[in-house]
Design a protein around this motif. Structure first.
Motif, PDB file in Angstrom:
ATOM      1  N   PRO A   1       0.816  -1.223   0.000  1.00 18.58           N
ATOM      2  CA  PRO A   1       0.000   0.000   0.000  1.00 18.58           C
ATOM      3  C   PRO A   1       0.848   1.271   0.000  1.00 18.58           C
ATOM      4  O   PRO A   1       0.486   2.267  -0.624  1.00 18.58           O
ATOM      5  CB  PRO A   1      -0.820  -0.131   1.277  1.00 18.58           C
ATOM      6  N   ALA A   2       1.985   1.224   0.672  1.00 19.86           N
ATOM      7  CA  ALA A   2       2.856   2.409   0.734  1.00 19.86           C
ATOM      8  C   ALA A   2       3.438   2.729  -0.638  1.00 19.86           C
ATOM      9  O   ALA A   2       3.506   3.896  -1.042  1.00 19.86           O
ATOM     10  CB  ALA A   2       3.981   2.181   1.739  1.00 19.86           C
ATOM     11  N   VAL A   3       3.856   1.685  -1.361  1.00 17.56           N
ATOM     12  CA  VAL A   3       4.419   1.899  -2.697  1.00 17.56           C
ATOM     13  C   VAL A   3       3.327   2.357  -3.660  1.00 17.56           C
ATOM     14  O   VAL A   3       3.545   3.247  -4.492  1.00 17.56           O
ATOM     15  CB  VAL A   3       5.103   0.618  -3.213  1.00 17.56           C
ATOM     16  N   GLU A   4       2.135   1.760  -3.544  1.00 17.44           N
ATOM     17  CA  GLU A   4       1.013   2.204  -4.378  1.00 17.44           C
ATOM     18  C   GLU A   4       0.738   3.690  -4.158  1.00 17.44           C
ATOM     19  O   GLU A   4       0.512   4.440  -5.118  1.00 17.44           O
ATOM     20  CB  GLU A   4      -0.240   1.391  -4.071  1.00 17.44           C
ATOM     21  N   ALA A   5       0.751   4.103  -2.902  1.00 18.88           N
ATOM     22  CA  ALA A   5       0.501   5.507  -2.572  1.00 18.88           C
ATOM     23  C   ALA A   5       1.587   6.402  -3.169  1.00 18.88           C
ATOM     24  O   ALA A   5       1.311   7.514  -3.637  1.00 18.88           O
ATOM     25  CB  ALA A   5       0.425   5.690  -1.063  1.00 18.88           C
ATOM     26  N   GLU A   6       2.819   5.908  -3.149  1.00 17.65           N
ATOM     27  CA  GLU A   6       3.949   6.658  -3.687  1.00 17.65           C
ATOM     28  C   GLU A   6       3.805   6.858  -5.201  1.00 17.65           C
ATOM     29  O   GLU A   6       3.998   7.966  -5.717  1.00 17.65           O
ATOM     30  CB  GLU A   6       5.238   5.887  -3.380  1.00 17.65           C
ATOM     31  N   VAL A   7       3.446   5.784  -5.891  1.00 18.64           N
ATOM     32  CA  VAL A   7       3.275   5.861  -7.347  1.00 18.64           C
ATOM     33  C   VAL A   7       2.096   6.755  -7.702  1.00 18.64           C
ATOM     34  O   VAL A   7       2.165   7.570  -8.630  1.00 18.64           O
ATOM     35  CB  VAL A   7       3.108   4.451  -7.946  1.00 18.64           C
ATOM     36  N   LYS A   8       1.002   6.615  -6.950  1.00 16.69           N
ATOM     37  CA  LYS A   8      -0.151   7.486  -7.192  1.00 16.69           C
ATOM     38  C   LYS A   8       0.219   8.955  -6.983  1.00 16.69           C
ATOM     39  O   LYS A   8      -0.230   9.836  -7.731  1.00 16.69           O
ATOM     40  CB  LYS A   8      -1.312   7.106  -6.269  1.00 16.69           C
ATOM     41  N   ALA A   9       1.038   9.237  -6.001  1.00 14.86           N
ATOM     42  CA  ALA A   9       1.451  10.612  -5.735  1.00 14.86           C
ATOM     43  C   ALA A   9       2.216  11.190  -6.922  1.00 14.86           C
ATOM     44  O   ALA A   9       2.039  12.360  -7.276  1.00 14.86           O
ATOM     45  CB  ALA A   9       2.309  10.682  -4.474  1.00 14.86           C
ATOM     46  N   VAL A  10       3.060  10.359  -7.531  1.00 19.02           N
ATOM     47  CA  VAL A  10       3.810  10.812  -8.707  1.00 19.02           C
ATOM     48  C   VAL A  10       2.859  11.188  -9.828  1.00 19.02           C
ATOM     49  O   VAL A  10       2.954  12.272 -10.420  1.00 19.02           O
ATOM     50  CB  VAL A  10       4.796   9.724  -9.191  1.00 19.02           C
ATOM     51  N   PHE A  11       1.903  10.310 -10.112  1.00 16.10           N
ATOM     52  CA  PHE A  11       0.998  10.575 -11.225  1.00 16.10           C
ATOM     53  C   PHE A  11      -0.077  11.611 -10.854  1.00 16.10           C
ATOM     54  O   PHE A  11      -0.586  12.300 -11.741  1.00 16.10           O
ATOM     55  CB  PHE A  11       0.401   9.274 -11.746  1.00 16.10           C
TER      56      PHE A  11
END
Length: 265
Positions: free
Chosen positions: A141-151
């Motif tokens: 979930p943390a990595v998903e949140a990180e990638v979503k933040a980028v996009f």
């Protein structure tokens, strides 16, 4: 995202749109961005903004927390084989922008349990107005949140199931071209009824922007908004009916389906 290191390998038109969006994001440091191309000359202007420009994919991948692949689908296996020895599955994430290359097809070329994403932004990333559809494998979930933040920094992003990624490409990426073609046709109509090209274009641009914002901010169905401007025996309903007689909606649906069928082949 402030200190996140990002590499965009194969930085073409879409990659540049992402670069421009990221550089316009408050707090993002160009020094944390690596971009590569086989012939990087066309990217050298980014150096003045602090961006690391190179033709060395391995170097860029090794330096990054997120590795974004902007290459053509047929080049994905070659690039993954090239950079895989430089990657650490525990700390690095790979994101593909390529249409039609599945997460499983990517995984076979990467260290076991590497967090892998497919993402489909569109060229509106250039002005931070993209819609990006994302799916993932082995991502916390943390990595998903990180990638979503980028996009999210280049528009908005949504998580979807992988089997919908090709459909997302059609609606979100090809869809930009559909809308632009509609706008061009509307401008041509405006010229025919008396406006000069610039004035017609200005009116159409704001009209389309206003229509989209109306639906987004009011949260209403397009037909509900149409009902508000189609008065009995009025000019709007006459125009709409004429378009429908010539297959306007059917042509749009057929175009969407044709693009989808092309991807699926």
């Amino acid at each position: 995202m402030k200190n996140l290191k990002i590499a965009i390998i194969g930085c073409g038109n879409l990659g540049l749109s992402i670069v421009n969006g990221l550089l316009d994001t408050e707090g993002f440091d160009g020094n944390n961005l690596w971009v590569t191309r086989r012939k990087p000359d066309s990217l050298f202007h980014l150096k003045a903004l602090g961006v690391n420009v190179s033709s060395d994919n391995k170097l860029a991948a090794k330096a990054a927390d997120l590795v974004i692949l902007g290459v053509k689908p047929y080049n994905i296996p070659l690039i993954l084989k090239e950079i895989s020895p430089e990657l650490d599955a525990a700390s690095q994430t790979v994101i593909s922008l390529a249409t039609g290359v599945t997460l499983e097809e990517m995984a076979i070329h990467l260290p076991k349990d590497t967090a892998i994403f497919r993402a489909m932004p569109n060229i509106a990333a250039d002005i931070q107005e993209s819609i990006t559809c994302i799916c993932s494998q082995h991502a916390s979930p943390a990595v998903e949140a990180e990638v979503k933040a980028v996009f999210n920094s280049i528009g908005i992003s949504i998580l979807i199931e992988e089997h919908l990624m090709e459909a997302a490409t059609v609606l979100g990426a090809c869809g930009i071209a559909y809308v632009l073609r509609f706008m061009r046709a509307m401008t041509q109509g405006g010229i025919q009824i008396g406006f000069d090209a610039k004035t017609a274009n200005d009116i159409v641009n704001q009209t389309v922007k206003g229509a989209a914002e109306l639906i987004i901010k009011k949260g209403i169905h397009p037909e509900a908004a149409i009902d508000k401007v189609t008065t009995p025996k009025g000019c709007t309903i006459v125009g709409l009916n004429e378009m429908e007689h010539h297959g306007f909606s059917a042509a749009m649906v057929k175009g969407v389906l044709a693009s989808y069928e092309k991807i699926e082949k």
